[in-house]
Design an enzyme around this catalytic site. Structure first.
Site, mmCIF file in Angstrom:
data_model
loop_
_atom_site.group_PDB
_atom_site.id
_atom_site.type_symbol
_atom_site.label_atom_id
_atom_site.label_comp_id
_atom_site.label_asym_id
_atom_site.label_seq_id
_atom_site.Cartn_x
_atom_site.Cartn_y
_atom_site.Cartn_z
ATOM 1 N N CYS A 1 -3.069 5.424 10.188
ATOM 2 C CA CYS A 1 -3.205 6.746 10.812
ATOM 3 C C CYS A 1 -4.661 6.878 11.276
ATOM 4 O O CYS A 1 -5.391 7.770 10.867
ATOM 5 C CB CYS A 1 -2.808 7.866 9.852
ATOM 6 S SG CYS A 1 -3.635 7.825 8.262
ATOM 7 N N CYS B 1 0.867 -1.186 0.000
ATOM 8 C CA CYS B 1 0.000 0.000 0.000
ATOM 9 C C CYS B 1 0.897 1.228 0.000
ATOM 10 O O CYS B 1 0.804 2.112 0.865
ATOM 11 C CB CYS B 1 -0.974 -0.004 1.166
ATOM 12 S SG CYS B 1 -2.118 -1.382 1.080
ATOM 13 N N GLY B 2 1.758 1.281 -0.986
ATOM 14 C CA GLY B 2 2.849 2.264 -1.040
ATOM 15 C C GLY B 2 2.406 3.687 -1.301
ATOM 16 O O GLY B 2 3.151 4.627 -1.025
ATOM 17 N N GLY B 3 1.195 3.893 -1.836
ATOM 18 C CA GLY B 3 0.661 5.238 -2.036
ATOM 19 C C GLY B 3 1.636 6.132 -2.785
ATOM 20 O O GLY B 3 2.250 5.737 -3.789
#
Ligand SMILES: C[S@@+](CC[C@H](N)C(=O)[O-])C[C@H]1O[C@@H](n2cnc3c(N)ncnc32)[C@H](O)[C@@H]1O
Length: 425
Positions: free
Chosen positions: A366, A250-252
């Site tokens: 987060c 989930c490197g975004g």
């Protein structure tokens, strides 16, 4: 005040821009990119600062401001949305920003008088309400800063005292946080007239710059990237060694991948969305860092060799980032959190399959809900008896939450839940 105006023949009014930003956010846009696009058209620095402060302020304080206004209005739900935003912004300016009463009230009443004809008749009401409105006590009552169910979530995760500081922390402004990825960054920032202070995590700095980030030489030369210190702390928790293989799942936008690559790791960053992956690739190119990019849906295990370090920075509710993304408060729902928790569980199973025996899986969100944090990890450990939880090594103060740790969203930090899971067999 100078610059462009929504009504072309009239002089520029920063308050009209605030209303425009709020209308776009009410329409479903995210605050940060909306603000960036509007600020790019404003010439004066003090106008940019004003629009930023009031737009953020209204959305951060909206629950408290709304509670203060309701008793003064006969039918708040019938107000035109723009006039409601005038009342919220005027109340924020008078009571939170402490602009002298007559200046704040007069200027906002004037905006209504110059607004659409059908709203001009409400100028008298706006004047009367803004003069009399008083803010109730916010201290100790996080329900005024958060929707009630989310305040309950904070309490369940953090306990009453920390939940209150977390909720209050979401009302504050935050500095521009940068991570330093190259030497000379501080000298270049200072040469551009910026004030630089050390951040709470090694490699993090708080910057007050006279010009926007993309125009700073240190940014253009690829020596810094915008990153909250709590996000950088997650990179520290991976504790990568030079040449070590790391899977960044989930490197975004590759913000954490950059930190890992800067520490010498050989990073493969896997992301579902090709456009986001491309933005990540450009970020790394600017920073002069090498990372392999893979576009894949991690609900299924991709054909990649397992790695000794796996970071899963999972999609989440963002409830730890309400200071920077206050619009989330009005959008996130308990049902959305349940559905995100189901997705995170699937992604964790994929991450487990990609972790070498003896290797470490770092899970970060987060988010400040139990379902995305401690409950998620408890369920993972029940499904995967070959993993044990270790205490994540985070370079700042954290609080225990089940098998993981929480970074509190105070003093400008984002709130994070982080767990470190070692594969034993
Ligand atoms: C919290 S963000 C990651 C931020 C990133 N690690 C960084 O530091 O820049 C989560 C990312 O997960 C991606 N994502 C969501 N569902 C996914 C899936 N099924 N497979 C892979 N990536 C997914 C989203 O597109 C989003 O970019």
């Amino acid at each position: 005040m100078s610059g462009p105006d929504a009504h072309e023949e009239r002089p520029f009014d920063a308050r009209v821009v605030v209303l425009h930003v709020l209308a776009r956010v009410r329409g479903g846009e995210r605050l940060a990119p909306t603000l960036r696009s509007e600020l790019a058209r404003i010439a004066e620095r003090h106008d940019r600062a004003y629009v930023t402060d009031v737009a953020y302020g209204v959305l951060r304080w909206e629950i408290a401001l709304d509670a203060a206004l309701r008793p003064r209005l006969d039918a708040p739900e019938r107000l035109p949305p723009r006039v409601r935003d005038v009342l919220l912004a005027g109340t924020y300016e008078r009571l939170v920003r402490a602009t002298p009463d007559h200046a704040a009230v007069h200027a906002w009443v004037d905006v209504v008088k110059r607004g659409p004809e059908r709203e001009q008749g409400l100028a008298g009401l706006v004047n009367a309400v803004l003069r009399r409105v008083e803010l109730g006590p916010v201290n100790g009552d996080e329900a005024l800063a958060l929707p009630g169910w989310l305040a309950d979530e904070f309490r369940a995760l953090l306990g009453a005292e920390h939940a209150t500081s977390a909720a209050r922390g979401m009302l504050e402004s935050e500095p521009l946080w940068l991570s330093v990825l190259g030497r000379e960054a501080t000298a270049l920032l200072e040469a551009d007239g910026a004030r630089v202070l050390a951040g709470p995590v090694p490699g993090s700095i708080a910057v007050r710059a006279p010009i926007p980030l993309p125009t700073l030489a240190a940014y253009r030369q690829g020596l810094v990237q915008a990153q909250n210190p709590a996000s950088l702390a997650v990179v520290h928790a991976c504790a990568v060694r030079r040449d070590e293989r790391v899977l960044d799942l989930c490197g975004g936008n590759a913000i954490k991948a950059a930190g890992l690559a800067a520490r010498g790791a050989r990073v493969t960053s896997v992301e579902l969305d090709a456009a986001i992956s491309e933005a990540g690739r450009r970020n790394l190119e600017r920073l002069g860092l090498q990372v392999e990019h893979v576009v894949a849906d991690l609900r299924h295990t991709p054909d990649l060799p397992p790695a000794p370090i796996v970071l899963l920075d999972a999609p989440c509710s963002g409830t730890g980032t309400l200071r920077g993304h206050p619009e989330i408060k009005a959008r996130v729902t308990p049902a959305a959190i349940e559905s995100l928790a189901r997705l995170q569980a699937r992604l964790l199973d994929t991450a487990a399959a990609l972790t070498e025996v003896g290797g470490k899986l770092v899970y970060a969100v987060c988010a400040l809900t139990t379902a995305e944090g401690p409950h998620q990890i408890d369920a993972f450990l029940r499904r995967h008896p070959d993993f044990v939880a270790e205490t994540p090594t985070l370079p700042l103060e954290t609080h225990p939450a089940g098998a993981g740790r929480v970074i509190l969203p105070t003093e400008g930090l984002d709130g994070f839940f982080v767990a470190s899971l070692r594969r034993s067999a």
